[in-house]
Design an enzyme around this catalytic site. Structure first.
Site, short mmCIF file in Angstrom:
data_model
loop_
_atom_site.label_atom_id
_atom_site.label_comp_id
_atom_site.label_asym_id
_atom_site.label_seq_id
_atom_site.Cartn_x
_atom_site.Cartn_y
_atom_site.Cartn_z
N THR A 102 -152.20 -10.78 -2.95
CA THR A 102 -151.30 -10.70 -1.79
C THR A 102 -149.90 -11.00 -2.31
OG1 THR A 102 -153.03 -11.44 -0.29
CG2 THR A 102 -150.76 -11.60 0.49
N LYS A 177 -151.86 -6.62 4.88
CA LYS A 177 -152.39 -7.96 4.58
C LYS A 177 -151.52 -9.04 5.22
CE LYS A 177 -154.76 -11.34 2.87
NZ LYS A 177 -154.99 -11.59 1.45
N LYS A 245 -147.50 -19.37 0.34
CA LYS A 245 -146.83 -18.24 -0.30
C LYS A 245 -146.89 -17.01 0.60
CE LYS A 245 -149.30 -15.80 -2.74
NZ LYS A 245 -150.21 -14.63 -2.59
#
Length: 295
Positions: A102, A177, A245
């Protein structure tokens, strides 16, 4: 693209919680898997199961049909792909490149363009389903890149997941995502607050979970992570620091769109607080512990 054999020679870089299980599933399907880790001992179990270890990215990716990466942060992706002895410099023409990390949609687009210049074929293909999905080969795979490349890679994806959706050009997989992570972020707050409400109300949280997980409140997090919360199991299926993140990237993308997302903002604040409290190496379900500390 050069022709492919039913069983492919694959380089896999990033054998952490998710990557380790993904390698195992590729091996089970009969593929040859080359792996790179900085420390060979950390790959011992995979080597015993048939993976071939290399001590550099360059050696790992030479003469393979496909290179797969599952890394932690965009800077890791950048280093592994763009380094002087990285994937883009070391792979043979025609090699398929698949990044499951990701990461940044902008970086995904940039890497795909650089790959095309070198006659390589790159997809961004982040996944959802956590450690359980990786182990069981039931991941949801969100793909960005050329449709023809996606179809060529589909048999490999089907070794790893049960849902493979092509969302558009390079970077689109990463955007999909991020949508997934935005949904999870607010849902995790709801799961934790529901359990804390039950607990403080002197109900049995296990019974409340039994009642609500099959109804309208049901979700993947409620079914798979709430039991871990109630068992005080904070082992990482997905690290808090990696979730932070992801939420930071999602907030950056939302800012570019001039799109306010207050639920995402609040979830990010909570998980940033966990990071500040040295909880980054715990699983995302440790949010329950964090709530217990201040509520």
């Amino acid at each position: 693209m050069r022709g492919r054999n039913p069983y492919m020679n694959i380089a896999f870089i990033g054998t952490g919680v998710m990557g380790r299980s993904m390698v195992r599933n590729l091996l089970k399907e009969g593929h040859t898997v080359q792996i790179y880790t900085r420390t060979k001992t950390k790959a011992a179990s995979l080597i015993e199961e048939g993976a071939e270890w290399h001590d550099s990215v360059k050696q790992c990716v030479r003469k393979v049909d496909a290179v797969m990466t599952m890394l932690g942060y965009p800077e890791d992706v950048r280093d592994v792909y763009q380094g002087k002895q990285g994937i883009l410099q070391s792979s043979s023409k025609g090699t398929l490149l698949i990044d499951f990390t990701t990461s940044s949609p902008t970086l995904a687009t940039q890497l795909a363009e650089e790959a095309e210049d070198k006659k390589l074929h790159m997809l961004d293909a982040p996944v959802s389903g956590g450690d359980i999905g990786a182990q069981n080969g039931t991941l949801s795979i969100m793909v960005g890149g050329k449709a023809a490349t996606v179809e060529e890679v589909r048999p490999l994806f089907e070794c790893l997941g049960t849902q493979v959706v092509h969302h558009g050009p390079s970077g689109a997989g990463q955007l999909a995502k991020l949508s997934n992570q935005i949904a999870i972020a607010s849902n995790m707050m709801g799961v934790v607050e529901a359990l804390r409400f039950a607990e403080v109300s002197r109900l049995d949280p296990q019974k409340v979970l039994q009642s609500i997980q099959g109804g309208a409140a049901g979700s993947w997090s409620l079914t798979n992570l709430a039991p871990r919360m109630l068992a005080n199991d904070t082992a990482p299926g997905f690290y808090v620091e990696h979730f932070v993140k992801d939420l930071r990237i999602a907030l950056e993308e939302a800012k570019k769109l001039d799109l306010p997302l207050p639920g995402l903002q609040k979830a990010a604040e909570l998980y940033e607080g966990m990071l500040h409290d040295s909880m980054g190496q715990l699983g995302t379900q440790a949010l329950y512990v964090y709530y217990q500390n201040f509520s």
